[in-house]
Design an enzyme around this catalytic site. Structure first.
Site, short mmCIF file in Angstrom:
data_model
loop_
_atom_site.label_atom_id
_atom_site.label_comp_id
_atom_site.label_asym_id
_atom_site.label_seq_id
_atom_site.Cartn_x
_atom_site.Cartn_y
_atom_site.Cartn_z
N ARG A 176 0.81 -1.10 0.03
CA ARG A 176 0.07 0.09 0.00
C ARG A 176 0.73 1.23 0.22
O ARG A 176 1.86 1.37 0.95
CB ARG A 176 -0.78 -0.06 1.21
CG ARG A 176 -1.82 0.86 1.31
CD ARG A 176 -2.50 1.30 2.27
NE ARG A 176 -3.57 0.04 2.71
CZ ARG A 176 -4.44 0.24 3.32
NH1 ARG A 176 -5.26 1.48 3.61
NH2 ARG A 176 -5.15 -0.73 3.93
N THR A 211 -0.76 7.53 -1.03
CA THR A 211 -2.00 7.55 -1.79
C THR A 211 -2.76 6.43 -1.04
O THR A 211 -4.22 6.54 -1.36
CB THR A 211 -1.94 7.23 -3.19
OG1 THR A 211 -1.35 5.78 -3.29
CG2 THR A 211 -0.96 8.04 -4.09
N ASP A 259 -2.98 -10.56 12.71
CA ASP A 259 -2.51 -10.49 11.34
C ASP A 259 -2.24 -11.73 10.68
O ASP A 259 -1.24 -12.51 11.35
CB ASP A 259 -1.27 -9.62 11.53
CG ASP A 259 -0.47 -9.37 10.06
OD1 ASP A 259 -0.07 -10.20 9.46
OD2 ASP A 259 -0.27 -8.18 9.76
N ASP A 318 1.56 -12.65 9.82
CA ASP A 318 2.63 -12.64 11.08
C ASP A 318 2.12 -14.01 11.61
O ASP A 318 3.20 -14.68 12.18
CB ASP A 318 2.37 -11.54 12.11
CG ASP A 318 3.02 -10.25 11.36
OD1 ASP A 318 4.01 -10.58 10.66
OD2 ASP A 318 2.74 -9.35 12.10
#
Ligand code: URA
Length: 209
Positions: free
Chosen positions: A104, A108, A200, A203
């Site tokens: 990402r 933006t 996550d 992870d």
């Protein structure tokens, strides 16, 4: 409109509940993610085409059924999607595997492709895009857009957990692509995590932090 199917098979639900627990370590988490992917793949391939074939059993000849030979591909979104690949391949071992990496952009907030390696004949294949977590939907939407740009015509997406926000974004962007999810959770928190979720996924699969 895309079909959104929640896979409520008891074994899938049981294993999803297991991986939600915070005290489940990487080894067990990874194994369960793989098993969930197998079960989801089994359910999501119910409509694969069959063809008649003449075979001979030890007793007699018969007309049996076998897969019509449509070529398949599994495309995980890096990194967490890797955790679903072996489970998928346990059901469809002849499938080819491609990889898509997206990050990402911090400014933006849009997903940017950093890696894309696909089977050469990807556009002829029935493609399963896999990512365990459908949160905002940004990565999955971008991955499917990218695959369409590369000529892929037949695609399905599979995620173990989804937030309503992600499902909505995906349906809006790709109403022509069916989405299979293991469970639909409540919402996203301010950090973009699915609630109640499982933390996550990358992870927990790889034992990183
Ligand atoms: N990705 C994850 O791994 N977990 C979430 O809750 C959301 C996105």
């Amino acid at each position: 409109m895309a079909k959104v199917q929640i896979m409520d098979h008891p074994l899938i639900q049981h294993k999803i509940n297991f991986i939600r627990r915070e005290d489940v370590g990487s080894k067990d988490f990874r194994t369960a993610v793989s098993e969930i992917a197998s079960l989801m793949c089994y359910e999501a391939t119910r409509d694969l085409e069959l063809q008649d074939v003449q075979i001979k059993t030890p007793i007699c000849e018969m007309t049996g059924k076998e897969l019509a030979g449509k070529k398949l591909a599994v495309i995980p979104i890096l990194r967490a999607g890797l955790g679903m690949v072996d489970g998928m391949l346990s059901m469809i071992p002849a499938a080819k595997v491609g990889h898509i990496g997206l990050y990402r952009d911090p400014e933006t907030l849009e997903p940017v492709e950093y890696y894309c390696k696909l089977p050469v004949d990807c556009e002829e294949r029935e493609v399963f895009v896999v990512d365990p977590m459908l949160a905002t939907g940004g990565s999955l939407v971008a991955a499917v857009t990218l695959l369409k740009q590369k000529g892929v015509k037949r695609m399905r997406a599979m995620c173990i957990l989804a937030a309503p926000e992600g499902v909505k974004a995906f349906e809006k962007a790709h109403p022509d692509v069916d989405l299979y999810i293991g469970a639909l959770d409540d919402h996203l928190n301010d950090h973009g995590y699915i609630v109640p979720g499982l933390g996550d996924a990358g992870d927990r699969i790889f034992g990183t932090k």
